[in-house]
Scaffold this motif. Structure first.
Motif, short mmCIF file in Angstrom:
data_model
loop_
_atom_site.label_atom_id
_atom_site.label_comp_id
_atom_site.label_asym_id
_atom_site.label_seq_id
_atom_site.Cartn_x
_atom_site.Cartn_y
_atom_site.Cartn_z
N UNK A 83 6.97 16.47 28.61
CA UNK A 83 7.45 15.35 27.82
C UNK A 83 6.41 14.23 27.72
N UNK A 84 6.15 13.55 28.83
CA UNK A 84 5.24 12.41 28.81
C UNK A 84 3.78 12.86 28.97
N UNK A 85 2.91 12.26 28.19
CA UNK A 85 1.47 12.54 28.31
C UNK A 85 0.80 11.37 29.02
N UNK A 86 0.07 11.69 30.07
CA UNK A 86 -0.69 10.69 30.81
C UNK A 86 -2.16 10.93 30.50
N UNK A 87 -2.78 10.00 29.78
CA UNK A 87 -4.16 10.20 29.34
C UNK A 87 -5.13 9.91 30.47
N UNK A 88 -5.92 10.91 30.82
CA UNK A 88 -6.85 10.81 31.95
C UNK A 88 -8.24 10.38 31.54
N UNK A 89 -8.76 11.04 30.52
CA UNK A 89 -10.13 10.77 30.08
C UNK A 89 -10.11 10.30 28.63
N UNK A 90 -10.70 9.13 28.42
CA UNK A 90 -10.73 8.57 27.08
C UNK A 90 -12.13 8.71 26.50
N UNK A 91 -12.21 8.79 25.19
CA UNK A 91 -13.50 8.88 24.53
C UNK A 91 -13.87 7.51 23.98
N UNK A 92 -15.10 7.38 23.50
CA UNK A 92 -15.53 6.12 22.91
C UNK A 92 -14.66 5.70 21.75
N UNK A 93 -14.05 6.68 21.06
CA UNK A 93 -13.24 6.34 19.90
C UNK A 93 -11.75 6.29 20.23
N UNK A 94 -11.41 6.40 21.53
CA UNK A 94 -9.99 6.40 21.90
C UNK A 94 -9.30 5.09 21.56
N UNK A 95 -10.08 3.99 21.58
CA UNK A 95 -9.47 2.71 21.26
C UNK A 95 -9.03 2.67 19.80
N UNK A 96 -9.73 3.45 18.96
CA UNK A 96 -9.36 3.50 17.53
C UNK A 96 -8.28 4.55 17.29
N UNK A 97 -8.11 5.40 18.28
CA UNK A 97 -7.21 6.52 18.12
C UNK A 97 -5.84 6.12 18.68
N UNK A 98 -4.80 6.43 17.98
CA UNK A 98 -3.47 6.11 18.46
C UNK A 98 -3.00 7.29 19.31
#
Ligand SMILES: [Zn+2]
Length: 120
Positions: free
Chosen positions: A69-84
Motif C-alpha cells: 500500500x504505502x511507498x516509502x521513498x529511499x533513494x531520490x534522484x536529482x529530478x525527484x524534487x520536480x517529480x511528484x
C-alpha cells in the motif's frame, strides 16, 4: 510502476533512468557503482519479507513498499524534487506513461505533454 523483489533488481533498473541518487533521510550521495554495492550488501543483510517489494519511479527514484500500500521513498534522484512521487501504490498505479517517449502523462490527456504523441 514496476515491482522488484530485491534492491539490486530495482537498482539495476534505476541505473537505466539516471546516474546519481541521494538517500532520502540523509545527505549521502550515490553514483551507479556505489548504489549497486549498497544494494548487494542490503539484499544479503536484510532479506525482504514476502509481501515487500521495491518500486522505481520514471526518473529513477527507488522506493520500498512493505504492505502493498504505502511507498516509502529511499533513494531520490536529482529530478525527484520536480517529480511528484506517489506515496501509495494505488496512486502509483494510476500514473500512465507515454508509449512513445516513456514520459509520465496526465491521466485523461489526449496528447503526451513531452513528445506530442497521440494517446489512447
Ligand atoms: Zn511522449
Amino acid at each position: 510502476m514496476k515491482k522488484f523483489n530485491t534492491l539490486l533488481e530495482a537498482v539495476e533498473f534505476a541505473v537505466t533512468r539516471c546516474n546519481s541518487w541521494s538517500f532520502a533521510t540523509s545527505n549521502d550521495n550515490y553514483d551507479v557503482k556505489g548504489l549497486l554495492v549498497l544494494a548487494e550488501t542490503s539484499d544479503s543483510e536484510n532479506p525482504m519479507d514476502e509481501d515487500s517489494f521495491y518500486v522505481v519511479s520514471p526518473a529513477g527514484a527507488i522506493g520500498l513498499c512493505e504492505d502493498g500500500e504505502d511507498i516509502y521513498w529511499l533513494f531520490l534522484t536529482g529530478s525527484s524534487t520536480d517529480e511528484d512521487l506517489p506515496t501509495t501504490l494505488q496512486t502509483a498505479s494510476q500514473i500512465k506513461f507515454c508509449s512513445k517517449c516513456g514520459k509520465e502523462i496526465i491521466l485523461g490527456a489526449g496528447f503526451c505533454g513531452a513528445c506530442g504523441a497521440k494517446l489512447n
